[in-house]
Design an enzyme around this catalytic site. Structure first.
Site, PDB file in Angstrom:
ATOM      1  N   GLU A  28       0.837  -1.191   0.000  1.00  0.00           N
ATOM      2  CA  GLU A  28       0.000   0.000   0.000  1.00  0.00           C
ATOM      3  C   GLU A  28       0.881   1.253   0.000  1.00  0.00           C
ATOM      4  O   GLU A  28       1.628   1.484   0.940  1.00  0.00           O
ATOM      5  CB  GLU A  28      -0.874  -0.052   1.256  1.00  0.00           C
ATOM      6  CG  GLU A  28      -1.600   1.223   1.569  1.00  0.00           C
ATOM      7  CD  GLU A  28      -2.235   1.177   2.967  1.00  0.00           C
ATOM      8  OE1 GLU A  28      -2.181   0.122   3.633  1.00  0.00           O
ATOM      9  OE2 GLU A  28      -2.775   2.203   3.378  1.00  0.00           O
ATOM     10  N   ASP A  39      -1.194  -1.449   5.911  1.00  0.00           N
ATOM     11  CA  ASP A  39      -1.148  -0.992   7.295  1.00  0.00           C
ATOM     12  C   ASP A  39      -2.119  -1.795   8.154  1.00  0.00           C
ATOM     13  O   ASP A  39      -3.155  -2.251   7.679  1.00  0.00           O
ATOM     14  CB  ASP A  39      -1.567   0.484   7.375  1.00  0.00           C
ATOM     15  CG  ASP A  39      -0.507   1.382   6.768  1.00  0.00           C
ATOM     16  OD1 ASP A  39       0.643   0.920   6.636  1.00  0.00           O
ATOM     17  OD2 ASP A  39      -0.836   2.527   6.415  1.00  0.00           O
ATOM     18  N   ASP A  46      -4.395  -1.007  10.088  1.00  0.00           N
ATOM     19  CA  ASP A  46      -5.471  -0.152  10.606  1.00  0.00           C
ATOM     20  C   ASP A  46      -6.692  -0.289   9.704  1.00  0.00           C
ATOM     21  O   ASP A  46      -6.723  -1.122   8.805  1.00  0.00           O
ATOM     22  CB  ASP A  46      -5.006   1.304  10.708  1.00  0.00           C
ATOM     23  CG  ASP A  46      -4.619   1.878   9.343  1.00  0.00           C
ATOM     24  OD1 ASP A  46      -4.869   1.204   8.312  1.00  0.00           O
ATOM     25  OD2 ASP A  46      -4.063   2.980   9.305  1.00  0.00           O
ATOM     26  N   ASP A 100      -8.023   1.662   7.364  1.00  0.00           N
ATOM     27  CA  ASP A 100      -7.784   1.917   5.944  1.00  0.00           C
ATOM     28  C   ASP A 100      -7.051   0.752   5.295  1.00  0.00           C
ATOM     29  O   ASP A 100      -7.364   0.352   4.182  1.00  0.00           O
ATOM     30  CB  ASP A 100      -6.949   3.189   5.758  1.00  0.00           C
ATOM     31  CG  ASP A 100      -7.841   4.418   5.740  1.00  0.00           C
ATOM     32  OD1 ASP A 100      -9.083   4.241   5.697  1.00  0.00           O
ATOM     33  OD2 ASP A 100      -7.297   5.543   5.778  1.00  0.00           O
TER      34      ASP A 100
END
Ligand code: 0RA
Length: 659
Positions: free
Chosen positions: A443, A521, A523, A525
């Site tokens: 990402e 990541d 998280d 997102d």
């Protein structure tokens, strides 16, 4: 019953030898001794109750999970016969419960679930249970017998009188046989729901005595235990609506076909509707058994859909636009956005195919096709406005397929012209051996940069993806081939889409890496991006998932430091453990380091925690249940908001929650 006191005759010996064989090699009879095999036991019993329903004798089944994970299946069918079995000189009930494959109904004119695909019989369940008790209500009397590991504990005995009919089986799976004896409510409920749609009018009540009931408005329990009733009057029509809960329909009501062929004694029921998605979802059943690989019933269905819609469209001049553009129409175009359930009842089903999940009876094709044809013809004439909406959708599908092919060919041709050139953004590995090569789909460009520095360039390639990739669940197919990130994935991986007999297939012969690792990541997102990429793989590169090539990297959430010591932690428990090991607190001046993104780790840290094959955690992506995966992707990535919210709320406990 005292006359059949257990004299140890020949029939006893064969019965016990049979059940001994089941205990020695349970996998041969029920597939496995894991959770799947454990749940299979329930269906072996329930299938017999369903057979009673199919024969017109049963409309209610209770399915109870007791506190100790024993199961009760109670039906109001005819009850297992209890009279003397002439040849074996004992109660027919004991024969059914202790002789392999003796569970059989002796008439051929009824449809059978049991004896079909799994159908190893209730005697197998008995052999694999540490305790089993059967109670039969029949001809005014109540009979019972108990067994342990399949061995009768006493002769069949009458214990009372009754004005009911039915069979009541309670069994506790043998913990010596099964890895773990814990029943999962949802697994049982899902099949119970499916069975109630497939057998309209049948009621299945599930009770889970391990869980309390729901509280009413007055705060009191409505039922003592968790209780759910499955019953459908609409049958497959409701099933189709349920399947499409996350996909808006383009017609007012599903088209419903019910018919029977008296000559072959075959029953046909189909429900179908069109939705705004681009996928085809055809679920098929034979005698209530899911036929994953389709077969003659599905062929008959497809044939009728293509034939009748095409004829109607031709006769009404609706395809002129396409003809002018020299776009031809294919069967596939009539199935874009089509959700259907095809269910047939066949007296003697023949199953074939790799997993015996395909119906082979050839007479069924013409029967389904003819029944479907009659109803579709009538439907199209009577519902011109709905017909127009469907044909418009078919025209869009044909046009899109045409555009998609052009886009695809242009992308693939350009690659060939460019000498098979790899994407500029790819930092390839030096090895050319796919067996040891890995590619990380990362990402963002900055994390991509760190990964590039941290990797072992010999066998690890890095392809950065820019932000959120295209949501393929919502985009038209040709847009997908025009998307930069997606084009890069095709060329970097070395796979291409080809057409074979009008079907699109993914060619993975030249796959360049056998590990494809999605690294995002840790998280919200990041999880969203993982889901977008997985949706793309699921819809367009499914063979890569099926081949076990797709993995998800697991970067750590925290680093806890004290002096020169430091540890990485992947969840809050690990972090708390680490802090207490370091003497109650970590002395890092920024406090515990919470990685907000991959980019916050330096190259060494990223290698050590997430990329080094010796220390990293990779999660392999598998499709456990095709049906579930499919609806989950539609739900997460589609247009309908309420089911998505419900799903996320239900599953939030399993998700990483960003803090
Ligand atoms: C053998 C013959 C018949 C029914 C059954 C077995 C039967 C088995 C089970 C297992 C659970 N529930 C069941 N219900 C019925 C046919 C009975 C007849 O011809 O009267």
């Amino acid at each position: 019953m005292s006359e059949n006191k257990s004299n140890y005759d020949a029939s006893n010996i064969t019965a016990l030898e049979g059940l001994e064989a089941v205990r020695k090699r349970p996998g041969m009879y029920i597939g496995s001794t894991d959770s799947k095999g454990l749940h299979h036991l329930v269906w072996e019993v329930v299938d017999n109750s369903i057979d009673e329903h199919l024969a017109g004798h049963c409309d209610h089944i209770d399915l109870v999970i007791h506190k100790n994970n024993s199961i009760t299946v109670r039906d109001n069918g005819r009850g297992i016969p209890t009279g003397m079995h002439e040849k074996l000189q004992k109660s027919a009930l004991e024969v059914v419960m202790t002789v392999l494959h003796a569970g059989g109904k002796f008439d051929k004119d009824t449809y059978k679930v049991s004896g079909g695909l799994h159908g190893v019989g209730v005697s197998c369940v008995n052999a694999l249970s540490i305790d089993l008790k059967v109670e039969v209500h029949r001809e005014g009397k109540v009979f019972e017998q108990e067994y342990s590991k399949g061995k009768p504990q006493y002769d069949v005995r009458q214990i009372g009188e009754t004005d009911k009919n039915g069979t009541n089986v309670t069994f506790l799976p043998d913990p010596e046989i099964f890895e773990e004896v814990i029943y999962e409510y949802e697994i049982l409920a899902k099949r119970a729901r499916e069975l109630s749609y497939l057998n309209k009018g049948l009621t299945i009540v599930m009770v889970d005595e391990r869980q309390p009931g729901k509280k009413g408005e007055d705060g009191k329990l409505e039922t003592e235990y968790k209780t759910e009733k499955f019953h459908s009057e609409g049958g497959l029509k409701e099933f189709v609506k349920h399947l499409d809960i996350a996909r808006p329909s383009i017609i007012a009501e599903p088209i419903h076909v019910i018919g029977r062929d008296d000559k072959e004694n075959v029953e046909v029921e189909v429900a179908m509707q069109y939705n705004t998605s681009y996928q085809e979802h055809i679920h098929s059943y034979v005698n209530n058994i899911n036929t994953r690989e389709g077969g003659t019933h599905v062929n008959g269905f497809r044939r009728a859909v293509t034939r009748e819609f095409k004829k109607y469209a031709d006769e009404n001049g609706l395809l002129d636009k396409l003809t002018k553009q020299k776009i031809s129409i294919t069967g596939e175009d009539f199935r874009e956005g089509l959700t259907a359930v095809v269910s047939v009842k066949v007296p003697e089903p023949q199953f074939k195919g790799q997993t015996k999940g395909e119906l082979g009876n050839s007479e069924v094709t013409a029967i389904v096709s003819q029944k479907m044809g009659e109803v579709l013809k009538y439907y199209l004439e009577e519902n011109k406005d709905q017909a127009k909406r469907i044909i418009d959708k078919v025209i869009i599908a044909a046009t899109a397929r045409h555009a998609a092919r052009k886009a695809r060919e242009s992308v693939q041709r350009k690659n060939v012209l460019a000498g098979g050139g790899l994407p500029g953004k790819l930092s390839d590995c030096s090895s050319k051996d796919p067996n040891i090569s890995e590619i990380f789909l990362v990402e963002g460009d900055s994390a991509g940069g760190t990964a590039k520095q941290g990797r072992d360039r010999h066998f690890q390639a890095i392809l950065p993806l820019r932000g959120k990739i295209l949501n393929v669940e919502k985009a038209m197919e040709h847009r997908i081939y025009e998307n930069e990130e997606i084009k890069n994935m095709f060329t970097a991986l070395g796979v291409s889409i080809e057409e074979k007999e009008g079907q699109r297939v993914l060619n993975i012969d030249k796959l360049r890496y056998h590990k494809i690792v999605i690294m995002c990541d840790a998280d919200v997102d990041g999880s969203h991006i993982v889901t977008l990429i997985l949706t793309f793989f699921f819809r367009y590169m499914k063979p890569l998932i099926e081949g076990g090539y797709i993995y998800i990297a697991a970067p750590p959430l925290y680093q806890v430091k004290k002096g020169k010591k430091s540890v990485y932690c992947w969840n809050d428990d690990e972090r708390n453990d680490a802090i207490s090991q370091f003497g109650g607190q970590d002395d890092n001046s920024i406090k515990t380091q919470r990685y907000k993104g991959l980019g916050e780790m330096n190259a060494d840290q990223l290698w050590e925690t997430t990329m080094d094959p010796d220390t990293r955690i990779l999660r392999q992506v598998k499709i456990e249940e095709y049906l579930d995966a499919d609806s989950v992707f539609s739900m997460l990535m589609g247009d309908e908001v309420p089911p998505r919210r419900a799903f996320i709320e239900e599953n939030a406990q399993y998700a990483n929650v960003d803090v």
